[in-house]
Design an enzyme around this catalytic site. Sequence first.
Site, short mmCIF file in Angstrom:
data_model
loop_
_atom_site.label_atom_id
_atom_site.label_comp_id
_atom_site.label_asym_id
_atom_site.label_seq_id
_atom_site.Cartn_x
_atom_site.Cartn_y
_atom_site.Cartn_z
N VAL A 165 1.05 -1.05 -0.04
CA VAL A 165 -0.01 -0.01 -0.15
C VAL A 165 0.84 1.33 0.07
O VAL A 165 1.94 1.38 0.88
CB VAL A 165 -1.09 0.05 1.27
CG1 VAL A 165 -1.66 1.28 1.27
CG2 VAL A 165 -1.59 -1.22 1.20
N CYS A 166 0.56 2.08 -1.01
CA CYS A 166 1.53 3.38 -0.91
C CYS A 166 1.49 4.27 0.32
O CYS A 166 0.17 4.62 0.80
CB CYS A 166 1.28 4.19 -2.08
SG CYS A 166 1.83 5.91 -2.02
N ILE A 167 2.48 4.39 0.94
CA ILE A 167 2.15 4.99 2.10
C ILE A 167 1.96 6.71 2.01
O ILE A 167 1.13 7.14 2.72
CB ILE A 167 3.75 5.49 2.84
CG1 ILE A 167 3.59 5.97 4.29
CG2 ILE A 167 4.86 6.05 1.92
CD1 ILE A 167 4.81 5.77 5.10
N ALA A 195 -1.96 6.47 1.49
CA ALA A 195 -2.45 5.88 2.44
C ALA A 195 -2.76 7.02 3.72
O ALA A 195 -3.74 6.98 4.18
CB ALA A 195 -1.83 4.68 3.19
#
Lengths: 102, 134, 109, 129
Positions: free
Chosen positions: D77-79, D82
């Site tokens: 998941v892209c930080i 997110a």
Amino acid sequence: MAILHTINQSPDTGNQLLACVSRALPDSAIILYEDGVYAALDKIAARPNIELQKLDCKLYAVRDDCEARGLQQAALSKMVKLIDYPEFVELVTQYDVVQAWS
Amino acid sequence: MATKKIMYINRVTPHSGLTAKESLDVVLIGAAFEQDVALAFIDDGVYQLLKDQQPEKTGSRHVAKSFAALGDYDVRKIYVEQESLDERGLSEADLVDLRHENPEDDYRDTASIRLISREKLARLFGRQDVLFNF
Amino acid sequence: MLEVNGRVYPTDEEGYLENISDWSEAIAEAMAAADDIKLSEAHWDILRFLREYYHEYEIAPAVRVLTKAVGRRLGKDKGNSKYLYNLFPDGPGKQACRYAGLPKPTGCV
Amino acid sequence: MQFAILINSDPNQSPAVRSALKFTRAALEAGHTIQRVFFYQGAVTTASDMLLPPQNEEKVGELWSELAEKYKLELVVCIAAAQRRGVWSEAEAGRLGYKAHNLRADYTISGLGQLIEASVESDRLVSFG
């Protein structure tokens, strides 16, 4: 280098299909999935501007997405071949790059 | 790591959500991977490059300003589709002036934007290893 | 949070200013003092450069880009990572951007 | 062949997360490998453990978890995306002083570099949504 285009929007929601059709080369293929399958309806596929029958490239539509939306095979353009996900995967391997229109 | 041809295709307007910004984020992070990178602006995406935008009026981010830093990130190929400009009554003079120092020409200051026809750009798509669409 | 001359400025948990417009030289000095750094003219050159860079591009540059851009605009003797790390030992991208009141550099995540 | 999968759309706004799941499952069943599945933009909410759809609706995040366990998939998941949309791992939440965290097991939070790396190191990038 042949391109596999994917379209997931109805032609009347966005302009993905038009954008794709105006740039698709003869050696490419188009997969219609999700709401993109509405473009497989014979009447829509034949619309001016879209005119899928005039394209030289291969056309596919994901069967589950057609059936989920109540699109009967008889109502679909003869140009369009129905595929399942394993065939979708196979097509990705056969083309050099995927152009997932957004 | 192998070197691949990566093209980022931008097709959305700049101020309707996060997409233009999140597309640029991928480009900026991707620059560290030293791949053969190009950007393409087509359809409504050409609006991203319009000069004199004042996004502070609506509180959105100024992506056009940030594009000017792409030269520092070694992103030198920025294709703009001629037909997309024509269809909107725009010309190159309406766009921000993006520049980079060209390593193949003694680091001379060079324009980054290249106008390209729809047909040529479509062929260029096919010569990429990876296409990102935003 | 950061307190300078009796005023409190909101920062994120990593110490970056939440409002770039809050920035002043006194804030940069206070941030540096907390790291036991006394800002010299050489530090200020970089911090001013970063402020201008952000104003122009709205990007807090990653260290690689900062190094190159400094080299181009302030001279090759300053545009190398050894010089910049000497000034900002925690990393010229992150530390200098923080002192300059910029967000965390793009390219750090 | 090895694929990298990128998903961009919010699972409540678009079927993309589900289409990507079907594609990934079909690819694995055909003997292909998946380099990484990367959740970006609205798709990051797939990884939230605090979504409560009505009982008669499937939890697509859970379906991905099941597939990931079976095939040892990497779900990333892209930080940045997110954080914008309220998806937090325990470690990230703790580091930034938030009390709650909601990242599902089987997902990891990481940077956009993981997307670029996956697209460079695999044979095909396939994007959904």
